[in-house]
Motif scaffolding. Structure first.
Motif, short mmCIF file in Angstrom:
data_model
loop_
_atom_site.label_atom_id
_atom_site.label_comp_id
_atom_site.label_asym_id
_atom_site.label_seq_id
_atom_site.Cartn_x
_atom_site.Cartn_y
_atom_site.Cartn_z
N ARG A 559 -54.48 51.59 -2.53
CA ARG A 559 -55.24 50.68 -1.69
C ARG A 559 -54.88 49.23 -2.04
NH1 ARG A 559 -56.96 53.25 2.47
NH2 ARG A 559 -58.85 51.99 2.74
N PRO A 560 -55.06 48.29 -1.09
CA PRO A 560 -54.68 46.89 -1.35
C PRO A 560 -55.52 46.26 -2.46
CG PRO A 560 -54.98 47.29 1.00
CD PRO A 560 -55.51 48.50 0.30
N ALA A 561 -54.84 45.55 -3.36
CA ALA A 561 -55.52 44.76 -4.39
C ALA A 561 -55.34 43.27 -4.14
CB ALA A 561 -55.00 45.13 -5.77
N VAL A 562 -54.17 42.88 -3.64
CA VAL A 562 -53.87 41.49 -3.30
C VAL A 562 -53.20 41.49 -1.94
CG1 VAL A 562 -52.62 39.39 -3.93
CG2 VAL A 562 -53.59 40.83 -5.73
N THR A 563 -53.68 40.62 -1.04
CA THR A 563 -53.10 40.54 0.30
C THR A 563 -52.77 39.10 0.65
OG1 THR A 563 -55.25 40.30 1.40
CG2 THR A 563 -54.43 42.55 1.06
N ARG A 564 -51.98 38.98 1.71
CA ARG A 564 -51.57 37.67 2.22
C ARG A 564 -51.58 37.72 3.74
NH1 ARG A 564 -46.66 33.91 1.11
NH2 ARG A 564 -46.32 33.06 3.19
N ARG A 565 -52.06 36.64 4.36
CA ARG A 565 -52.04 36.56 5.83
C ARG A 565 -51.64 35.15 6.24
NH1 ARG A 565 -56.15 35.17 9.84
NH2 ARG A 565 -55.55 36.10 11.85
N ASP A 566 -50.63 35.05 7.10
CA ASP A 566 -50.26 33.76 7.66
C ASP A 566 -51.31 33.33 8.68
OD1 ASP A 566 -47.95 33.70 6.14
OD2 ASP A 566 -46.73 34.63 7.69
N VAL A 567 -51.77 32.07 8.56
CA VAL A 567 -52.82 31.56 9.44
C VAL A 567 -52.33 30.24 10.03
CG1 VAL A 567 -55.23 30.84 9.61
CG2 VAL A 567 -54.57 32.60 7.95
N ASP A 568 -51.86 30.27 11.27
CA ASP A 568 -51.34 29.05 11.88
C ASP A 568 -50.36 28.38 10.91
OD1 ASP A 568 -52.86 29.53 14.16
OD2 ASP A 568 -54.58 28.43 13.38
N ALA A 569 -50.68 27.17 10.44
CA ALA A 569 -49.75 26.46 9.56
C ALA A 569 -49.91 26.83 8.09
CB ALA A 569 -49.94 24.96 9.73
N GLY A 570 -50.96 27.60 7.76
CA GLY A 570 -51.24 27.89 6.36
C GLY A 570 -51.22 29.37 6.05
N VAL A 571 -51.75 29.71 4.89
CA VAL A 571 -51.75 31.08 4.40
C VAL A 571 -53.11 31.37 3.77
CG1 VAL A 571 -50.67 32.73 2.81
CG2 VAL A 571 -49.26 31.00 3.93
N ALA A 572 -53.63 32.57 3.99
CA ALA A 572 -54.86 33.03 3.36
C ALA A 572 -54.55 34.21 2.44
CB ALA A 572 -55.90 33.42 4.41
N TRP A 573 -54.85 34.05 1.16
CA TRP A 573 -54.63 35.08 0.16
C TRP A 573 -55.97 35.69 -0.23
CZ3 TRP A 573 -49.61 35.85 -1.89
CH2 TRP A 573 -48.66 34.86 -1.56
N TYR A 574 -55.95 37.00 -0.56
CA TYR A 574 -57.17 37.64 -1.05
C TYR A 574 -56.88 38.43 -2.31
CZ TYR A 574 -61.54 40.24 -1.19
OH TYR A 574 -62.76 40.76 -1.59
N LEU A 575 -57.74 38.22 -3.31
CA LEU A 575 -57.65 38.96 -4.57
C LEU A 575 -58.88 39.85 -4.68
CD1 LEU A 575 -55.82 36.40 -4.99
CD2 LEU A 575 -56.46 36.51 -7.39
N GLY A 576 -58.68 41.16 -4.58
CA GLY A 576 -59.78 42.10 -4.67
C GLY A 576 -60.12 42.49 -6.10
#
Length: 662
Positions: A559-576
């Protein structure tokens, strides 16, 4: 009135002449001149000397010491002395005493023995403040007013009947109607619905868990009540001293969590704080740096005052180690690096008696013929040479968000893990960025985030819709937003946001979590990058995000522990989860590289680098906290050693440099 010390870092601390016979005072003034002391905070705990009995005031001793300090060119930060009542007051009016959650009266014999809601205590405190302000408002030694001392250090929360009445009034102002309060508190649960304001009590000890929103509102009430008390003293002083700055000393060290300093800071003419190194922490020097960045954030990026810290050991930890030689200077310059323009200590002369007799001071028990006092004198000379740094600001491209309301809510009852602490993720990420030579601002989620290239959102459990939208807007505008586990879970009433965690940030991150899997103390989980995670794990699905790291064992394997999503001009990272230092550091290296955030200068763990800048120049602070010599790239004039350096600066263990660049 006297101007606050100019053309140098103000240097001094708490002075308690009432503890000493008058023949010591002249020796104090001689030693202050020797050490380069330019200010003292006077009268913090002197109420019993100023008003020895009800309505009978004695100011002769204070007149004398104010005059002596003025004659010797020392600025006075004059306290209102209202931090602790005299024995006659608590004996005559025991109803002003605070009460703990179990209903025990907290008796006098220590300090801060007063109820924050007591109108009677406020009446006596304001009468004393009025007397002091009217008498000393134009004294030639007066440079600043100091209201009370370390609010809420010992007497908040209080659960007495006076607080119960005040709490009801506060709730009516906040919620308006009982229907709104019942909705906010979710009182349909466990038959807690209120039909009269008079039925509401403080969250005293009860049969089992208290209502979490009730507890949260009581934390808000306590902070607001003391802020109102502070403002009442402020207003008395301001009537008499329209041009003299007024402050009170915060306690922004992360172990102190009772007041929402984001609410308090706008009511200070200058933000001041106290900080003491907590040796039981795993990374005490890193916490000191975090504290400085938080205080600077409260000050809106402006310089701030360090009202108190210690030359060496304190008296209130289980073990109170002395600072190593040079530690007084090194810790002090670490605060200046983070924006302090004043260096204050508790206290001037080490007490012979009382609870703080083993708390270090500028003049130790050993006297002037001591290595510690010689180091104090050296620091005084350095403070003089650092005058050109005054007013300069600290550069930061990274924001770490910090919210006392989120802290209070996350510390409430019945959470998924009582071992999860609000500060852990914030401190860890801040420390790893510090080790990389990257400076952070620690700011409230409602701050303007538009100028930051990286925004770290650590365990922001409670978040308003407006602040969540502002964080998402920062990502859309080009920032790398790093959100950690247990963020976005509840709204301002501590109601869970439905539809899947992480609630307010689900769409921004492209992640949906169905269930938490908190980790036990010292438990870890393997990660697919070869590292480990601690504190937390969760059953997540990447709905619109790239999976960077997965769990490699246990019930969540794959299962995902760390993810990344491109958001328009930036990036959103998530640390579970909270990755180990190596894994998290590698992730932060990627974030820094992609966002364009650069180190102040390249450094190694334990070597702290910060740059302060003004229109007239820049100053590189380099602080070697390690037991090994180090070197960094730097050229200019070192104000600490009064030598030119470059192109490489060499520092011995436990030493510091402040390099005027160019």
């Amino acid at each position: 009135m006297r101007q606050w010390p100019e053309n140098r870092i103000a240097f001094g601390g708490d002075y308690n002449p009432e503890q000493w016979p008058r023949e010591v005072w002249l020796d104090d003034l001689r030693l202050m001149a020797q050490a380069g002391v330019s200010f003292v905070t006077l009268g913090v705990f002197s109420w019993s000397w100023l008003e020895p009995s009800k309505g009978e005031y004695s100011f002769d001793w204070l007149d004398d010491i104010m005059d002596l300090l003025g004659e010797h060119g020392i600025a006075v930060d004059l306290a209102t002395a209202t931090a602790t009542p005299p024995p006659w007051l608590t004996s005559a009016y025991p109803e002003i005493l605070p009460v703990d959650r179990e209903g025990h009266t907290l008796w006098p014999g220590s300090r801060q023995s007063w109820c924050p809601s007591s109108p009677l205590y406020r009446e006596f405190a304001l009468a004393l403040t009025e007397r002091l302000a009217s008498r000393y408002h134009d004294h030639p030694a007066l440079a600043m007013w100091h209201v009370s001392n370390e609010y809420a250090c010992h007497n908040l929360p209080c659960y007495c009947d006076t607080c119960a009445v005040a709490f009801r009034r506060w709730l009516e102002q906040r919620h308006g109607t009982l229907e709104a309060l019942n909705d906010a508190w979710g009182t349909a649960f466990w038959s807690q619905r209120y039909t009269s304001w008079d039925d509401i009590l403080p969250p005293r000890i009860t049969t089992t868990f208290a209502n979490p929103t009730h507890v949260l509102d009581y934390s808000r009430f306590g902070s607001d009540t003391l802020l109102d008390f502070y403002r009442s003293e402020y207003e008395v002083i301001r009537r008499h001293s329209p041009a003299v700055p007024i402050t009170t000393n915060f306690m922004t060290m992360s172990q102190f969590r009772f007041l929402d300093y984001h609410d308090w800071a706008p009511h200070q003419d200058v933000v001041s704080t106290d900080h003491y190194v907590v040796n039981s922490l795993e990374h005490p020097q890193a916490e000191l740096s975090f504290h400085g960045d938080l205080t600077r954030g409260l000050a809106g990026g402006r310089p701030w005052m360090l009202m108190e810290h210690s030359t060496s050991a304190v008296n209130w930890q289980q073990v109170n180690p002395a600072k190593v030689p040079g530690g007084t200077i090194l810790d002090s310059l670490a605060h200046v690096a983070r924006g302090a323009d004043t260096l204050g200590f508790f206290q001037w002369r080490q007490s012979r008696s009382g609870s703080e007799k083993f708390h270090s001071a500028l003049v130790p028990h050993a006297g002037e013929d001591s290595d510690r006092f010689r180091e104090v004198c050296e620091l005084g000379a350095i403070a003089d040479r650092l005058g050109e740094v005054l007013g300069s600001r600290v550069d930061a491209d990274v924001a770490v968000l910090w919210d006392y309301e989120a802290l209070w809510a996350m510390s409430g009852p019945c959470m998924p893990s009582s071992a999860l602490d609000y500060a852990t993720a914030a401190h860890t990420i801040h420390r790893l960025l510090r080790d990389r030579g990257v400076t952070c601002d620690v700011v409230h989620p409602s701050s303007d985030l538009s100028r930051y290239r990286v925004v770290v959102v650590p365990t922001l459990y409670l978040v308003s819709d407006e602040d969540a939208a502002s964080i998402a807007a920062a990502a859309a505008a080009g920032a790398h937003v790093v959100v950690t586990y247990f963020s976005g879970i509840s709204d301002a009433n501590d109601h869970v946001r439905l539809g899947g965690y992480p609630g307010a940030f689900r769409d921004l991150l492209g992640v949906r979590v169905e269930e938490f899997f908190p980790l036990r103390e010292r438990e870890s989980v393997a990660l697919s990058d070869g590292g480990t995670g601690s504190q937390w794990s969760e059953d997540a699905t990447a709905t619109d995000a790239q999976v960077v790291t997965t769990y490699a064992n246990g019930p969540l394997a794959g299962r995902p522990a760390v993810t990344r999503r491109d958001v328009d001009a930036g990036v959103a990272w998530y640390l579970g989860t909270l990755p180990d230092d190596a894994s998290l550091g590698s992730l932060l290296d990627t974030v820094l590289r992609e966002s364009g955030v650069e180190s102040v200068v390249r450094t190694s763990p334990g070597v702290e680098v910060v740059r302060r800048r003004s229109d007239s120049g820049s100053w590189l602070f380099v602080l070697n906290h390690t037991d090994d010599a180090c070197q960094v790239t730097a050229s200019g004039h070192d104000l600490v050693s009064s030598t030119d350096v470059g192109p490489t600066l060499h520092l011995s263990p436990r030493t510091a440099a402040v390099v005027r660049e160019g």
